[in-house]
Design an enzyme around this catalytic site. Structure first.
Site, PDB file in Angstrom:
ATOM      1  CG  ASP A 297      -1.894   1.201   1.211  1.00 38.58           C
ATOM      2  OD1 ASP A 297      -2.641   1.318   0.362  1.00 38.58           O
ATOM      3  OD2 ASP A 297      -1.640   1.773   2.426  1.00 38.58           O
ATOM      4  CD  GLU A 344      -1.907   2.423  -3.442  1.00 37.98           C
ATOM      5  OE1 GLU A 344      -2.101   3.376  -4.401  1.00 37.98           O
ATOM      6  OE2 GLU A 344      -1.845   2.761  -2.466  1.00 37.98           O
ATOM      7  CG  ASP A 397      -9.272   3.648  -0.519  1.00 32.64           C
ATOM      8  OD1 ASP A 397     -10.037   3.555   0.576  1.00 32.64           O
ATOM      9  OD2 ASP A 397      -8.121   4.000  -0.263  1.00 32.64           O
TER      10      ASP A 397
END
Length: 500
Positions: A297, A344, A397
């Site tokens: 992430d 990511e 998200d």
């Protein structure tokens, strides 16, 4: 990477009888569904024990697992609890009006630990050889986590930054005193982790044996109020009293005009370098025991990270600071080999970040909804994809495709999408997006199950920079039909992504 596809579904979003998705029979049934649908990957969110706000990206430990995911029925089989113990509890009501269910975290918090405590008392766990072996194998983090949680409970769950100074700063005598005083409570938290890891290993083995690989998520940061920060203060930018000098977040962007104030402690990268990134190596090792592929992430934070003054209420006053760059991943490759990692790379991506990702060789991410601006060509447009990339209709998200198309896109953007994908009207919009991603040159295509089901934002997982309504959405039983699996498999076969 082989050309393939998969589904994004957090563990907590699985259906189950007890208020939250877990490692129950429904998880095994979901694996079977993926096989029937010709999929290769099941992507999940971080599995850590969630703290306030229920975000899997703010866990009490980067190494521990979430006790909410423990399958209670397996404890019935072991005769440590009874069905009466679990069926007498109100775990939350299903709202079938919009075809969804939602986790009631308050009920989980109040009831799950009571049931687990009863199982613990009936287990005689300390005498079990398998448990003793588990404790030995995980001694680098397990006792620190269990001690931290037990002391936290004794302090009515307040942040460790509010504990007495001696135990907050881990004075040796204070640690010995609390460890002796809370010996049984510490054992209880070790018991929870034994159950979590044992049950997850069984589920992962089942998935792997059926040809399904698990894509897991490793947050770049740990929570400020965590066993990691308390037990390893040298790893972070803290002052002499143990308080952060700066915290993590993102500058103002598409999601928030104030930016995102995450509040995580920042790493002392000079210290990590001196230790040859020992803690990070152990963190990646732990992740690859849990998952087959690891999505890192906020990868851009390794090139440069956003430093926000501690106690600021927004992210507006932050500034960028250089991160470890390739030096960290060179060490990861040297110690662990060529691991399957996804970078990511969303958000503010600079040429320096792109250079780092290319040097590492990791595939980046493409979000299909970002690719349809009729006035400006985007890297997320399907005709721009490199083979070495993962395409998503959206992540946890993002709005669902149905909601994005109908509620977020401008009329001009919708017209452009219809022209690009060659369809009219608003029917089955999500399937047109999925087909467009499937036919792209990206090696892997992964879609939230909500998009396959054509759901709106009642099924959205997270809205960044908001609290109270996130990480709750769940499937209700019966939604994953044979008809849906066959439709998914037909697409996978058509675009040479089928696993069987």
């Amino acid at each position: 990477m082989k050309r393939s596809c998969g589904v994004l579904l957090p563990v907590f979003s699985l259906p189950s009888k007890y208020g939250i998705g877990c490692f129950s029979k429904e998880a095994y049934e979901f694996v079977d569904f993926l096989v029937e649908a010709g999929q290769t990957y099941w992507q999940i969110l971080p599995l850590g024990p969630t703290s306030y706000g229920d975000s899997p990206y703010q866990a009490f430990s980067t190494f521990a697992g979430n006790p909410y995911f423990i399958d209670l029925e397996k404890l019935v089989e072991l005769k440590w609890i009874t069905y009466k113990d679990i069926n007498s509890i109100n775990w939350g009501e299903t709202d079938k009006s919009n075809g969804s269910d939602y986790v009631d975290y308050e009920k989980q918090y109040k009831n799950r630990f009571k049931v687990l405590k009863k199982a613990f008392k009936n287990s005689d766990i300390a005498s079990l050889p398998a448990f003793q072996k588990f404790v030995r194998q995980n001694k680098s983090w397990l006792n620190n986590y269990a001690t931290y949680m037990a002391i936290k409970d004794a302090h009515k769950s307040v942040s460790y930054l509010e504990w007495e100074e001696d135990i907050r700063l881990r004075d040796k005598e204070a640690l010995e005193k609390w460890s002796k005083k809370l010996e049984n409570e510490i054992l209880f938290y070790e018991f929870q982790q034994y159950l979590f890891y044992t049950q997850w290993a069984e589920l992962k083995k089942y998935a792997n044996n059926r040809g399904i690989k698990i894509v897991g998520d490793i947050p770049i940061y740990v929570s400020l109020d965590s066993a990691d920060t308390w037990a390893n203060p040298k790893l972070f930018q803290l002052d002499e009293n143990g308080y952060p000098t700066g915290v993590a977040g993102c500058p103002p962007d598409y999601f928030s005009e104030d930016g995102q104030l995450w509040g995580n402690p920042l790493y002392d990268w000079e210290y990590h370098k001196k230790t040859e990134y020992k803690w990070w190596i152990s963190r990646f090792e732990a992740a690859f025991k849990l998952y087959d592929v690891v999505r890192v992430d906020h990868f851009r934070g390794f090139e440069a990270y956003y430093n926000i003054p501690y106690r600021d209420t927004t992210a507006r006053n932050g500034h960028w600071v250089k991160g470890p760059g390739y030096d960290l991943f060179k060490e990861v490759k040297a110690k662990l080999g060529d691991c399957p990692i996804i970078a990511e790379d969303l958000g503010l991506i600079t040429p320096a970040v792109r250079k780092l990702i290319k040097r590492c060789g990791y595939p980046g991410m493409k979000i299909l909804t970002y690719g349809f601006n009729p006035e400006e060509m985007s890297d997320h447009a399907p005709f721009m994809y490199e083979n070495n990339s993962i395409v998503y209709t959206g992540t946890h998200d993002n709005d669902t495709i149905t909601a994005y198309f109908n509620e977020i896109m401008t009329k001009k953007e919708r017209e452009y999408v219809r022209e690009y994908m060659n369809f009219k009207g608003n029917k089955d919009v999500a399937w047109h997006f999925i087909r467009t991603a499937m036919e792209s040159s990206a090696d892997i295509a992964i879609f939230p199950i909500q998009d396959y089901l054509g759901l709106g934002n009642e099924a959205k997982i997270n809205t960044p920079s908001t609290l109270g309504n996130n990480w709750k959405w769940r499937l209700i039983p019966g939604k994953l039909t044979n008809e849906l699996a066959l439709k998914m498999k037909k697409l996978a076969v058509t675009y040479y992504r089928c696993n069987n």
